[in-house]
Design an enzyme around this catalytic site. Structure first.
Site, PDB file in Angstrom:
ATOM      1  N   LYS A  20      34.311  48.110  51.626  1.00 13.92           N
ATOM      2  CA  LYS A  20      33.396  46.976  51.797  1.00 13.92           C
ATOM      3  C   LYS A  20      32.688  46.610  50.494  1.00 13.92           C
ATOM      4  CE  LYS A  20      31.070  49.579  54.766  1.00 13.92           C
ATOM      5  NZ  LYS A  20      31.511  50.953  54.499  1.00 13.92           N
ATOM      6  N   HIS A 148      24.606  58.718  56.262  1.00 12.74           N
ATOM      7  CA  HIS A 148      24.479  57.869  55.075  1.00 12.74           C
ATOM      8  C   HIS A 148      22.994  57.775  54.777  1.00 12.74           C
ATOM      9  CE1 HIS A 148      24.800  54.708  52.186  1.00 12.74           C
ATOM     10  NE2 HIS A 148      26.099  54.550  52.379  1.00 12.74           N
ATOM     11  N   SER A 151      21.736  52.839  50.973  1.00 13.35           N
ATOM     12  CA  SER A 151      22.322  52.455  49.691  1.00 13.35           C
ATOM     13  C   SER A 151      21.261  52.449  48.598  1.00 13.35           C
ATOM     14  CB  SER A 151      22.965  51.069  49.818  1.00 13.35           C
ATOM     15  OG  SER A 151      23.996  50.939  48.875  1.00 13.35           O
ATOM     16  N   GLU A 218      31.622  58.856  51.050  1.00 12.31           N
ATOM     17  CA  GLU A 218      32.052  57.451  51.106  1.00 12.31           C
ATOM     18  C   GLU A 218      31.341  56.628  50.030  1.00 12.31           C
ATOM     19  OE1 GLU A 218      30.803  56.399  55.025  1.00 12.31           O
ATOM     20  OE2 GLU A 218      32.172  57.771  56.002  1.00 12.31           O
ATOM     21  N   ARG A 221      29.111  51.691  45.834  1.00 10.53           N
ATOM     22  CA  ARG A 221      28.438  51.228  44.612  1.00 10.53           C
ATOM     23  C   ARG A 221      28.740  52.130  43.403  1.00 10.53           C
ATOM     24  NH1 ARG A 221      24.150  48.021  44.653  1.00 10.53           N
ATOM     25  NH2 ARG A 221      23.784  48.235  46.889  1.00 10.53           N
TER      26      ARG A 221
HETATM   27  C1  LIG Z   1      29.366  53.741  56.519  1.00  7.98           C
HETATM   28  C2  LIG Z   1      29.158  53.419  55.084  1.00  7.98           C
HETATM   29  N1  LIG Z   1      29.745  54.202  54.168  1.00  7.98           N
HETATM   30  C3  LIG Z   1      29.632  53.945  52.843  1.00  7.98           C
HETATM   31  C4  LIG Z   1      28.897  52.867  52.387  1.00  7.98           C
HETATM   32  C5  LIG Z   1      28.814  52.636  50.911  1.00  7.98           C
HETATM   33  O1  LIG Z   1      27.506  52.824  50.467  1.00  7.98           O
HETATM   34  P1  LIG Z   1      27.141  52.765  48.925  1.00  7.98           P
HETATM   35  O2  LIG Z   1      27.732  51.539  48.357  1.00  7.98           O
HETATM   36  O3  LIG Z   1      25.662  52.771  48.910  1.00  7.98           O
HETATM   37  O4  LIG Z   1      27.696  54.008  48.290  1.00  7.98           O
HETATM   38  C6  LIG Z   1      28.222  52.044  53.308  1.00  7.98           C
HETATM   39  C7  LIG Z   1      27.427  50.914  52.864  1.00  7.98           C
HETATM   40  O5  LIG Z   1      26.888  50.131  53.604  1.00  7.98           O
HETATM   41  C8  LIG Z   1      28.369  52.320  54.700  1.00  7.98           C
HETATM   42  O6  LIG Z   1      27.780  51.559  55.627  1.00  7.98           O
END
Ligand SMILES: Cc1ncc(COP(=O)(O)O)c(C=O)c1O
Length: 396
Positions: A20, A148, A151, A218, A221
């Site tokens: 994403k 999580h 972010s 996961e 960023r």
């Molecule tokens: C389930 C899940 N995993 C991973 C991420 C990635 O998070 P980040 O970009 O803060 O590392 C998100 C971000 O919304 C998420 O909702």
């Protein structure tokens, strides 16, 4: 570089890159070639990963509330690992993917993060036991726990606490811990080294190597934020006319404040400004007098404002601004609102890295690539990499 730093700092934690965050095919190709797994949140993201050759065992479907037909699709493609945080989800999964390997998403303290996720996802610790019992009643297999911390986490202790919370609900039949994302891509408030130290210590204490528990994460960023620079073009400008003369009601021209219209905005790559306006910083390199300025995005909507008040030298129509650290939640959030085109992506990497990691995997769709042998830089115009299928992707 970010990936290699990860494997050095967190040798026990296998990254599953969060698609994403930036779904540019070049990013997915590169991370796949380096050995990363992928966190997909929908049928579309699963499809994209599979279409680039990622195998189903390298995908976690990490969305606790999924449409039924996306669950059915994951099942049909052999994507078995998926998260959940409520009973209704268990009922859907038992109907559409009964042999899934489930991962319980718990809500953790995200107060130290800029973007909070616990209001929307994760079962409170106090209800986790009941939910696990319900999964057992339905004959579903729960293989692990995930969280999580939110972010852009700003305190490494958040991971320590969340790992302890996971230990609390971990039962004997489980074998997977997923520590989510949340790391910055720029070492700004807390360095990745500090996060790593705290995580390694907590894992060694609560999930030591001889426990046999597999650890994944996961990161989104962290992997891509610093890898992208966004080039935006000034398409129009005007002097501000936002104050009226009290007696005549006529506009007063404020020549000391300029307004610029650029070709990208909150409906395009700069959507993240709505959440983090303070993170948008422009540091001009030109040594010219600075004027108070406002930057608008290109659409007709007043919400489409990029920067309210910034002191920069006067710009001309046609000038370019280069915005560093534009890789996270930018291109993946673009819309077609008002008919403005999405930014094109031109992947650039060293020729050595390209030849080692990417060229062996290129298929017939690979069209051209240009090399600057002096700079040892490869600028690709591979159609499979283009983030915009309309792109002619000329080498520059
Ligand atoms: C389930 C899940 N995993 C991973 C991420 C990635 O998070 P980040 O970009 O803060 O590392 C998100 C971000 O919304 C998420 O909702």
């Amino acid at each position: 570089k970010a990936y290699l730093r990860w494997t050095t700092n967190l040798p026990r934690v296998q990254p599953f890159y969060a698609v994403k965050c930036n779904n540019t095919p070049a990013v997915l190709w590169l991370l796949s070639a380096l050995g990363s797994g992928f966190d997909c949140a929908s049928k579309g993201e699963i499809d994209l990963a599979l279409s680039l050759g990622v195998t189903p065992d390298k995908i976690i479907y990490a969305h606790p509330t999924k449409p039924s037909y996306h669950i059915r699709y994951a099942c049909s493609q052999g994507v078995d690992t998926m998260t959940f945080d409520n009973e209704e989800e268990l009922l859907k999964i038992s109907s559409f993917h009964a042999h899934a390997k489930l991962v319980l998403r718990i809500a953790v303290d995200d107060s130290k993060s800029e973007l909070k996720l616990s209001p929307k996802f994760g079962v409170p610790l106090s209800s986790a036991g009941k939910l696990l019992e319900r999964a057992a009643q339905l004959g579903l297999q729960v293989t692990g726990v995930s969280f999580h911390v939110g972010s852009r986490c700003t305190e490494s202790s958040a991971f320590k606490q969340a790992i302890a919370d996971s230990r609390h609900v971990f039962d004997i039949a489980m074998s997977l811990l997923d520590i989510g994302g949340g790391f910055s891509g720029t070492d700004d408030s807390v360095s990745f080294d500090e996060f790593s130290e705290v995580i390694n210590e907590a894992l060694d204490e609560l999930f030591p190597p001889d426990s046999g528990v597999r650890i994944i994460a996961e990161p989104g960023r962290y992997c891509v934020e610093s890898a992208f620079t966004l080039a935006v073009n000034v398409i129009a400008k005007r002097a501000a006319v936002n104050e009226t003369d009290g007696s005549s009601g006529k506009y007063l021209l404020l020549t000391s404040r300029m307004e610029y219209y650029i070709n990208d905005g909150v409906y395009g790559s700069l959507n993240c400004i709505l959440n983090f306006p303070e993170n948008m910083k422009i540091e001009p390199h030109l040594h010219r007098p600075r004027l108070k300025s406002l930057l608008w995005g290109p659409t007709c909507d007043c919400v489409d404002k990029v920067l309210d008040s910034v002191w920069i030298p006067e710009l001309r129509v046609g000038d370019w601004l280069l915005l560093d650290n534009s890789g996270a939640y930018t291109s993946s959030l673009c819309s077609d609102f008002n008919g403005f085109e999405r930014a094109l992506t031109f992947p650039v990497m060293t020729a050595d890295a390209f030849n080692t990691l990417i060229r062996p995997h290129c298929t017939a769709t690979f069209q051209t690539s240009c090399y600057s042998s002096e700079e040892k830089t490869c600028v690709s115009s591979c159609s499979v990499w283009s983030s915009n299928t309309k792109s002619t992707s000329k080498c520059v």
